[in-house]
Write an enzyme that holds these catalytic residues in place. Structure first.
Site, PDB file in Angstrom:
ATOM      1  N   MET A  33      17.222  -7.383  79.547  1.00 40.53           N
ATOM      2  CA  MET A  33      15.887  -7.870  79.906  1.00 40.53           C
ATOM      3  C   MET A  33      16.001  -9.212  80.633  1.00 40.53           C
ATOM      4  SD  MET A  33      13.280  -6.604  76.975  1.00 40.53           S
ATOM      5  CE  MET A  33      13.565  -7.935  75.834  1.00 40.53           C
ATOM      6  N   LEU A  36      19.873 -14.191  81.531  1.00 42.04           N
ATOM      7  CA  LEU A  36      21.233 -13.910  81.070  1.00 42.04           C
ATOM      8  C   LEU A  36      21.901 -15.109  80.398  1.00 42.04           C
ATOM      9  CD1 LEU A  36      22.808 -11.797  83.967  1.00 42.04           C
ATOM     10  CD2 LEU A  36      21.280 -11.087  82.123  1.00 42.04           C
ATOM     11  N   HIS A  40      25.236 -11.421  77.455  1.00 43.72           N
ATOM     12  CA  HIS A  40      25.078 -10.426  78.527  1.00 43.72           C
ATOM     13  C   HIS A  40      26.341 -10.379  79.397  1.00 43.72           C
ATOM     14  CE1 HIS A  40      20.740 -11.751  77.922  1.00 43.72           C
ATOM     15  NE2 HIS A  40      20.631 -10.457  77.726  1.00 43.72           N
ATOM     16  N   GLN A 154      26.319  -5.901  69.649  1.00 44.81           N
ATOM     17  CA  GLN A 154      26.201  -5.796  68.190  1.00 44.81           C
ATOM     18  C   GLN A 154      25.130  -6.753  67.660  1.00 44.81           C
ATOM     19  OE1 GLN A 154      27.395  -3.768  66.004  1.00 44.81           O
ATOM     20  NE2 GLN A 154      26.822  -4.881  64.134  1.00 44.81           N
ATOM     21  N   LYS A 155      24.795  -7.776  68.450  1.00 47.73           N
ATOM     22  CA  LYS A 155      23.725  -8.710  68.056  1.00 47.73           C
ATOM     23  C   LYS A 155      22.463  -7.937  67.640  1.00 47.73           C
ATOM     24  CE  LYS A 155      20.485 -12.006  68.747  1.00 47.73           C
ATOM     25  NZ  LYS A 155      19.552 -11.283  69.574  1.00 47.73           N
ATOM     26  N   ASP A 156      22.132  -6.884  68.387  1.00 45.34           N
ATOM     27  CA  ASP A 156      20.982  -6.035  68.066  1.00 45.34           C
ATOM     28  C   ASP A 156      21.515  -4.775  67.376  1.00 45.34           C
ATOM     29  OD1 ASP A 156      18.616  -7.440  69.612  1.00 45.34           O
ATOM     30  OD2 ASP A 156      20.372  -7.515  70.897  1.00 45.34           O
ATOM     31  N   LEU A 190      23.887 -16.034  70.558  1.00 45.75           N
ATOM     32  CA  LEU A 190      23.176 -16.278  71.813  1.00 45.75           C
ATOM     33  C   LEU A 190      22.028 -15.287  71.932  1.00 45.75           C
ATOM     34  CD1 LEU A 190      26.067 -16.892  74.357  1.00 45.75           C
ATOM     35  CD2 LEU A 190      24.729 -18.540  73.078  1.00 45.75           C
TER      36      LEU A 190
HETATM   37  P1  AMP Z   1      18.377  -8.258  75.930  1.00 47.24           P
HETATM   38  O1  AMP Z   1      18.370  -8.791  77.324  1.00 47.24           O
HETATM   39  O2  AMP Z   1      18.081  -9.285  74.878  1.00 47.24           O
HETATM   40  O3  AMP Z   1      17.579  -6.980  75.779  1.00 47.24           O
HETATM   41  O4  AMP Z   1      19.880  -7.834  75.646  1.00 47.24           O
HETATM   42  C1  AMP Z   1      20.574  -6.974  76.497  1.00 47.24           C
HETATM   43  C2  AMP Z   1      21.864  -6.547  75.828  1.00 47.24           C
HETATM   44  O5  AMP Z   1      22.639  -7.711  75.544  1.00 47.24           O
HETATM   45  C3  AMP Z   1      21.639  -5.831  74.499  1.00 47.24           C
HETATM   46  O6  AMP Z   1      22.560  -4.764  74.381  1.00 47.24           O
HETATM   47  C4  AMP Z   1      21.918  -6.912  73.493  1.00 47.24           C
HETATM   48  O7  AMP Z   1      22.358  -6.413  72.235  1.00 47.24           O
HETATM   49  C5  AMP Z   1      23.022  -7.676  74.186  1.00 47.24           C
HETATM   50  N1  AMP Z   1      23.119  -9.032  73.643  1.00 47.24           N
HETATM   51  C6  AMP Z   1      22.115  -9.922  73.455  1.00 47.24           C
HETATM   52  N2  AMP Z   1      22.594 -11.049  72.869  1.00 47.24           N
HETATM   53  C7  AMP Z   1      23.925 -10.861  72.691  1.00 47.24           C
HETATM   54  C8  AMP Z   1      24.979 -11.652  72.133  1.00 47.24           C
HETATM   55  N3  AMP Z   1      24.754 -12.871  71.653  1.00 47.24           N
HETATM   56  N4  AMP Z   1      26.231 -11.133  72.115  1.00 47.24           N
HETATM   57  C9  AMP Z   1      26.471  -9.884  72.607  1.00 47.24           C
HETATM   58  N5  AMP Z   1      25.515  -9.089  73.145  1.00 47.24           N
HETATM   59  C10 AMP Z   1      24.279  -9.577  73.184  1.00 47.24           C
END
Ligand code: AMP
Length: 285
Positions: A33, A36, A40, A154-156, A190
């Protein structure tokens, strides 16, 4: 480093990937989303290592936000995202409009049952509708890009478990790859939403990871003992969690003990105006 190609339509994405698909080159997809950060970037780098063409999608998905959540204020900076995606090795950034993803009359959804009723999916929290929004958009992205590999963090943790189940149940051919959580030096995971934290909130937020580490090191006290120890760390930082739970990492049923099956200890908490989540997987003999 060359700039990634920015594509805004599904037809444009299919056209751009057609030569790679014809030559059977490995296509890796990283859904995001935007806004970054190094988490990401780690996914793009993992995709770069394992794929010949790396597509990053950049789409703040309205369907996974409910009324009253932060859709309108969600941080956005496309220019910065494009530069970071290029630096990390993305070949294509797919950044469609909401109308491109959800054309007028859109009425089809993908929902994974059971796994989405607990933790963040509990009706008193974000609810299953959040995950229905996630699985619907990920199913669409998989149909649009038809990647060989798709990367999540893995954060989510619950999201990754739900998407793995969806991909298996609906026979998506992409391999779902889950990469470790990237953290700040003090342990804070993060997150784009960390941008909402002021300095003192930012400091308190690191208690989430400390609490999970405490649960991990207290595993010999059993599930209740470990969760109590973690709760005390949160309380010390003035944090009342929305939830702090231990569930088996494969089916998200409540964990009875730490003997054998991997246990996901997951936490969600509001710190200032940010709703933060984090988790640890505890594996014992
Ligand atoms: P988002 O933009 O928040 O929807 O995240 C996009 C992808 O990045 C998802 O697969 C999240 O799980 C991953 N993500 C978000 N934060 C982290 C993090 N701190 N470490 C690893 N992956 C992450």
């Amino acid at each position: 480093m060359s700039s990634p190609q920015v594509i805004r339509t599904v037809a444009g994405l299919r056209d751009a990937l057609e030569p790679a698909r014809r030559d059977r080159r490995v296509i890796g997809l990283v859904p995001t989303m935007g806004f970054l950060h190094a988490g990401h970037v780690s996914l793009i780098e993992a995709a770069r290592e394992r794929s010949e063409i790396v597509v990053m999608s950049l789409f703040v998905n309205p369907a996974q936000f409910s009324e009253g959540e932060d859709l309108d204020s969600y941080p956005r900076d496309e220019q910065r995202d494009l530069a970071m995606a290029a630096e990390a090795g993305a070949d294509i950034v797919f950044a469609p409009s909401a109308e491109e993803v959800y054309p007028a009359g859109f009425s089809t959804h993908v929902a994974v049952e059971g796994l989405t009723d607990v933790l963040c999916g509990d009706p008193s929290r974000r609810g299953a509708a959040h995950f229905r929004g996630v699985t619907t958009v990920v199913a669409k992205l998989l149909n649009m890009a038809d990647p060989d590999l798709v990367f999540f963090g893995q954060k989510d943790a619950q999201q990754a478990i739900v998407i793995r189940r969806m991909a298996r149940d609906l026979d998506f051919r992409a391999e779902v790859v889950v990469m470790p959580t990237v953290r700040e030096p003090d342990g804070l995971a993060l997150s784009s939403r960390n941008a909402y934290l002021d300095e003192s909130e930012r400091e308190r937020a690191s208690a989430l990871n400390r609490a999970l580490e405490t649960a991990h090191s207290s595993a010999s006290s059993g599930v209740d003992g470990a969760l109590d120890a973690a709760r005390a760390v949160l309380a010390d930082a003035g944090i009342e969690p929305e939830y702090l739970e231990a569930r088996y990492a494969d089916d998200l049923e409540p964990a009875q003990n730490f003997n054998g099956r991997p246990v996901l200890v997951a936490v969600a908490a509001r710190v200032g105006r940010a709703r933060l989540i984090d988790n640890v997987v505890i594996e014992t003999e």
